[in-house]
Write a protein that holds these residues in place. Structure first.
Motif, mmCIF file in Angstrom:
data_model
loop_
_atom_site.group_PDB
_atom_site.id
_atom_site.type_symbol
_atom_site.label_atom_id
_atom_site.label_comp_id
_atom_site.label_asym_id
_atom_site.label_seq_id
_atom_site.Cartn_x
_atom_site.Cartn_y
_atom_site.Cartn_z
ATOM 1 N N ARG A 160 0.836 -1.204 0.000
ATOM 2 C CA ARG A 160 0.000 0.000 0.000
ATOM 3 C C ARG A 160 0.874 1.259 0.000
ATOM 4 N NH1 ARG A 160 -3.820 1.656 -2.344
ATOM 5 N NH2 ARG A 160 -4.659 -0.451 -1.980
ATOM 6 N N ALA A 161 1.950 1.243 0.798
ATOM 7 C CA ALA A 161 2.848 2.398 0.842
ATOM 8 C C ALA A 161 3.524 2.621 -0.509
ATOM 9 C CB ALA A 161 3.898 2.199 1.932
ATOM 10 N N ALA A 162 3.899 1.537 -1.197
ATOM 11 C CA ALA A 162 4.507 1.661 -2.521
ATOM 12 C C ALA A 162 3.535 2.305 -3.504
ATOM 13 C CB ALA A 162 4.948 0.288 -3.017
ATOM 14 N N ILE A 163 2.303 1.843 -3.486
ATOM 15 C CA ILE A 163 1.275 2.394 -4.384
ATOM 16 C C ILE A 163 1.068 3.877 -4.111
ATOM 17 C CG2 ILE A 163 -1.205 2.347 -4.877
ATOM 18 C CD1 ILE A 163 -1.029 -0.740 -4.386
ATOM 19 N N GLU A 164 0.884 4.235 -2.846
ATOM 20 C CA GLU A 164 0.570 5.621 -2.516
ATOM 21 C C GLU A 164 1.772 6.544 -2.690
ATOM 22 O OE1 GLU A 164 -2.359 6.494 -2.372
ATOM 23 O OE2 GLU A 164 -3.354 4.579 -2.013
ATOM 24 N N SER A 165 2.997 6.027 -2.522
ATOM 25 C CA SER A 165 4.167 6.879 -2.738
ATOM 26 C C SER A 165 4.303 7.264 -4.211
ATOM 27 C CB SER A 165 5.438 6.189 -2.245
ATOM 28 O OG SER A 165 5.728 5.026 -3.003
ATOM 29 N N LEU A 166 4.004 6.323 -5.119
ATOM 30 C CA LEU A 166 4.020 6.692 -6.537
ATOM 31 C C LEU A 166 2.912 7.687 -6.853
ATOM 32 C CD1 LEU A 166 4.859 3.538 -8.698
ATOM 33 C CD2 LEU A 166 6.048 5.722 -8.647
ATOM 34 N N ARG A 167 1.752 7.500 -6.251
ATOM 35 C CA ARG A 167 0.679 8.470 -6.453
ATOM 36 C C ARG A 167 1.099 9.848 -5.942
ATOM 37 N NH1 ARG A 167 -3.731 4.534 -5.250
ATOM 38 N NH2 ARG A 167 -4.517 3.939 -7.308
ATOM 39 N N GLY A 168 1.808 9.855 -4.816
ATOM 40 C CA GLY A 168 2.305 11.123 -4.295
ATOM 41 C C GLY A 168 3.294 11.773 -5.246
ATOM 42 N N ALA A 169 4.186 10.954 -5.830
ATOM 43 C CA ALA A 169 5.160 11.482 -6.780
ATOM 44 C C ALA A 169 4.497 11.983 -8.055
ATOM 45 C CB ALA A 169 6.197 10.411 -7.112
ATOM 46 N N PHE A 170 3.349 11.393 -8.412
ATOM 47 C CA PHE A 170 2.621 11.869 -9.595
ATOM 48 C C PHE A 170 2.153 13.313 -9.425
ATOM 49 C CE2 PHE A 170 1.028 7.611 -11.571
ATOM 50 C CZ PHE A 170 2.321 7.343 -11.962
ATOM 51 N N GLN A 171 2.089 13.768 -8.178
ATOM 52 C CA GLN A 171 1.696 15.162 -7.946
ATOM 53 C C GLN A 171 2.660 16.114 -8.635
ATOM 54 O OE1 GLN A 171 1.001 16.066 -3.789
ATOM 55 N NE2 GLN A 171 1.094 18.276 -4.133
ATOM 56 N N ILE A 172 3.942 15.701 -8.758
ATOM 57 C CA ILE A 172 4.901 16.496 -9.527
ATOM 58 C C ILE A 172 5.070 15.941 -10.936
ATOM 59 C CG2 ILE A 172 6.836 15.223 -8.494
ATOM 60 C CD1 ILE A 172 6.957 18.854 -9.701
ATOM 61 N N ALA A 173 5.146 14.605 -11.078
ATOM 62 C CA ALA A 173 5.425 14.010 -12.386
ATOM 63 C C ALA A 173 4.307 14.243 -13.391
ATOM 64 C CB ALA A 173 5.687 12.515 -12.230
ATOM 65 N N LYS A 174 3.064 14.430 -12.913
ATOM 66 C CA LYS A 174 1.921 14.675 -13.796
ATOM 67 C C LYS A 174 1.459 16.136 -13.752
ATOM 68 C CE LYS A 174 1.566 10.245 -14.799
ATOM 69 N NZ LYS A 174 1.940 9.727 -16.145
ATOM 70 N N TYR A 175 2.212 16.983 -13.066
ATOM 71 C CA TYR A 175 1.837 18.389 -12.936
ATOM 72 C C TYR A 175 2.141 19.133 -14.248
ATOM 73 C CZ TYR A 175 1.775 23.177 -11.104
ATOM 74 O OH TYR A 175 1.504 24.506 -10.886
ATOM 75 N N ASP A 176 1.238 19.984 -14.660
ATOM 76 C CA ASP A 176 1.386 20.668 -15.946
ATOM 77 C C ASP A 176 2.705 21.425 -16.057
ATOM 78 O OD1 ASP A 176 -1.043 19.711 -16.732
ATOM 79 O OD2 ASP A 176 -2.147 21.596 -16.395
ATOM 80 N N GLY A 177 3.132 22.039 -14.966
ATOM 81 C CA GLY A 177 4.379 22.793 -15.001
ATOM 82 C C GLY A 177 5.601 21.919 -15.234
ATOM 83 N N TYR A 178 5.466 20.613 -14.976
ATOM 84 C CA TYR A 178 6.539 19.665 -15.237
ATOM 85 C C TYR A 178 6.353 18.999 -16.591
ATOM 86 C CZ TYR A 178 9.652 15.637 -14.526
ATOM 87 O OH TYR A 178 10.642 14.686 -14.656
ATOM 88 N N THR A 179 5.143 18.537 -16.886
ATOM 89 C CA THR A 179 4.908 17.767 -18.108
ATOM 90 C C THR A 179 5.013 18.618 -19.371
ATOM 91 O OG1 THR A 179 2.515 18.110 -17.928
ATOM 92 C CG2 THR A 179 3.428 16.115 -16.923
ATOM 93 N N LYS A 180 4.924 19.928 -19.249
ATOM 94 C CA LYS A 180 5.028 20.782 -20.449
ATOM 95 C C LYS A 180 6.400 20.649 -21.111
ATOM 96 C CE LYS A 180 6.490 25.032 -18.045
ATOM 97 N NZ LYS A 180 7.827 25.081 -18.667
ATOM 98 N N ASP A 181 7.403 20.216 -20.345
ATOM 99 C CA ASP A 181 8.745 20.040 -20.893
ATOM 100 C C ASP A 181 9.091 18.579 -21.146
ATOM 101 O OD1 ASP A 181 9.333 22.798 -20.838
ATOM 102 O OD2 ASP A 181 9.864 22.690 -18.714
ATOM 103 N N THR A 182 8.112 17.683 -20.998
ATOM 104 C CA THR A 182 8.333 16.260 -21.230
ATOM 105 C C THR A 182 8.105 15.918 -22.693
ATOM 106 O OG1 THR A 182 7.718 15.651 -18.981
ATOM 107 C CG2 THR A 182 7.539 13.937 -20.658
ATOM 108 N N VAL A 183 9.012 15.105 -23.260
ATOM 109 C CA VAL A 183 8.854 14.637 -24.639
ATOM 110 C C VAL A 183 8.316 13.207 -24.642
ATOM 111 C CG1 VAL A 183 10.022 14.156 -26.832
ATOM 112 C CG2 VAL A 183 10.707 16.138 -25.449
ATOM 113 N N VAL A 184 9.025 12.298 -23.976
ATOM 114 C CA VAL A 184 8.641 10.889 -23.959
ATOM 115 C C VAL A 184 8.909 10.325 -22.563
ATOM 116 C CG1 VAL A 184 9.080 8.585 -24.899
ATOM 117 C CG2 VAL A 184 9.189 10.570 -26.398
ATOM 118 N N ASP A 185 7.967 9.546 -22.042
ATOM 119 C CA ASP A 185 8.207 8.816 -20.796
ATOM 120 C C ASP A 185 9.039 7.577 -21.107
ATOM 121 O OD1 ASP A 185 6.843 10.521 -19.082
ATOM 122 O OD2 ASP A 185 4.921 9.524 -19.414
#
Length: 505
Positions: free
Chosen positions: A388-413
């Protein structure tokens, strides 16, 4: 856990084991062998963890010597802290207070002189995405996003060998001498065997071999779980079922994506052999240049997860563990930026070197398995709370990894879960999990009568006279940090107790 592997007594060594809950992958467990030990090969993150880690340690062993106030005093005595910030890093990102740091210790710690150009803008994106900034992750409260404090100074790492330079007159260092076993006279440790030589102890033997080697040495000496020792025809000197049990570690997975042009300079540097060679020559000349910048200064942050502490898996934990995880300074996961992940991925494309990497660390894992097997096995993701902690920690990291201010400079995952569904997040951990090499707790400290304890609060091995253990194997709390600092303060605490007992001040 750490157990004797399926080899003869003289051939014994530590081996890893396919992880049942991680798609049967074998996880690397590297250890440093040389002056400075693993501090000579680690990544140089110098973090001390949460004040509540040490309050919990003091509670477990009923000794105020391990409370934060006294631990912080020892940290300050160990370090010389260099507070100069990297060029381009504003004090809003890092503003350590002098009273939280030392200025006369043998370990040189602080910030790199330079950082990659996208670090300050990335810290801004973290703040915009709702992650608080933390001006000093070594203040006793690590919660928030910080600029990394390194165990390095002027482009050179500072290791455990530094406090012993120049070498004290009363210290003899013997190299190329792995310890095979301790020798007992009755129930007293009297000497150490190495390369068929014996080193006699006039007062005590102090074992500082680490969480993997320490149990091996003890078991070779006839100290450990009797059933294992008997299986290998090792005479049992003392049956201690706790030896080798309780192995705990931190783990991580990477989130990697390529970035638009000019966001980073990694491809121009890492993708150019000539540029790296010239940078190496510059570093050799004056310890400056790109090799004192790339992979040297990072962003690092520790955070809490409300979804974790409200989960069913959390509610099923023992009350004392719940209470610890709810303490104000105890984080539930970590994010580390600017990690050079291409060094760890075979055949990493030169075109993909213009990348960003976020490492997501899982903390406070509950996995412990008392079953006796002939291997060492951290049992990653075996506990429901850990999953459960592994699942929720990735969800927590998505708060930055999926944030528009970050993804606007992403080309490919390049490395990312298929979706944010539980099973996809967990499968990503299973397939990509790595150890942080923070192995802890295999010769655990505790109170007399604790079934999982092998040493007391004074580091004395229970049942063997004149033997102490002073390394990460005794620490009863896997601190919420990169644990080289904890190893230092553990040794300093043992030294303080020896000084008091023998009147060495």
């Amino acid at each position: 856990m750490v157990n004797l592997p399926e080899q003869t007594h003289e051939e014994l060594g530590l081996q890893d084991h396919p992880q049942e809950h991680c798609n049967n992958r074998e996880i690397d467990y590297s250890c440093g062998r040389g002056m400075g030990g693993s501090s000579a090969i680690n990544f140089g993150v110098y973090s001390v963890g949460a004040r509540d880690d040490y309050e919990e340690w003091a509670r477990i062993v009923a000794d105020d010597a391990f409370r934060w106030e006294k631990i912080q005093s020892r940290y300050k005595s160990l370090e010389t802290f260099h507070s100069d910030l990297p060029a381009g890093v504003d004090p809003k990102y890092a503003a350590p207070r002098a009273e939280d740091h030392g200025n006369s210790g043998g370990l040189h710690v602080g910030f790199a002189s330079e950082c990659e150009k996208d670090l300050p803008p990335l810290l801004d994106v973290f703040e915009q995405a709702g992650f608080p900034l933390n001006s000093d992750h070594n203040s006793g409260n690590p919660i928030g996003m910080s600029v990394l404090i390194n165990s390095a100074y002027r482009g050179v790492r500072s290791t455990a060998a530094d406090p012993l330079t120049p070498q004290p007159e009363n210290l003899t260092i013997v190299t190329d001498s792995p310890v095979q076993r301790l020798v007992l006279n009755g129930n007293k440790a009297v000497d150490v065997e190495s390369n068929e030589k014996k080193y006699l102890a006039s007062k005590e033997v102090i074992l500082c071999a680490g969480s993997l080697e320490g149990p091996r040495i003890l078991m070779h000496s006839g100290i450990g779980p009797a059933k294992q020792l008997e299986r290998f025809n090792i005479p049992v000197k003392l049956d201690v079922p706790a030896i080798g049990q309780g192995l705990r570690d931190h783990t991580f997975v990477p989130l990697v994506n390529t970035r638009v042009e000019n966001i980073t300079q990694r491809r121009e540097f890492y993708g150019d052999e000539k540029a790296m060679a010239e940078a190496l020559e510059q570093w050799r000349k004056d310890r400056s240049g790109p090799w004192s910048r790339f992979a040297c200064e990072l962003g690092i942050g520790w955070f809490k997860l409300d979804k974790l502490t409200s989960s069913e898996e959390f509610q099923k934990l023992p009350a004392e563990e719940q209470q610890y995880l709810l303490q104000r300074t105890v984080p539930h996961y970590e994010i580390l930026t600017h990690f050079p992940v291409h060094w760890f991925i075979p055949d990493f494309s030169k075109e993909a070197l213009n990348y960003s990497c976020l490492l997501v660390f899982l903390f406070n894992a509950r996995s412990r398995d008392p079953n006796v097997r002939l291997l060492f096995d951290p049992k990653f993701l075996s506990h429901p709370f850990d999953r459960r902690a592994a699942i929720e920690s990735l969800r927590g990291a998505f708060q930055i990894a999926k944030y528009d201010g970050y993804t606007k400079d992403t080309v490919v995952d390049l490395a990312s879960p298929k979706s944010d569904e539980d099973e996809d997040l967990l499968e990503y951990w299973r397939q990509n999990i790595s150890s942080s090499w923070h192995m802890t707790g295999t010769i655990k400290m505790g109170k007399k009568g604790d079934p999982d304890a092998a040493v007391d609060n004074n580091f004395r091995f229970m049942g063997i006279d004149a033997l102490r253990v002073a390394d990460m194997s005794v620490v009863p709390v896997l601190a919420n940090c990169h644990v080289q600092a904890v190893a230092y303060v553990t040794g300093a605490t043992c030294a303080e107790k020896l000084i008091e007992q023998y009147g060495l001040a």
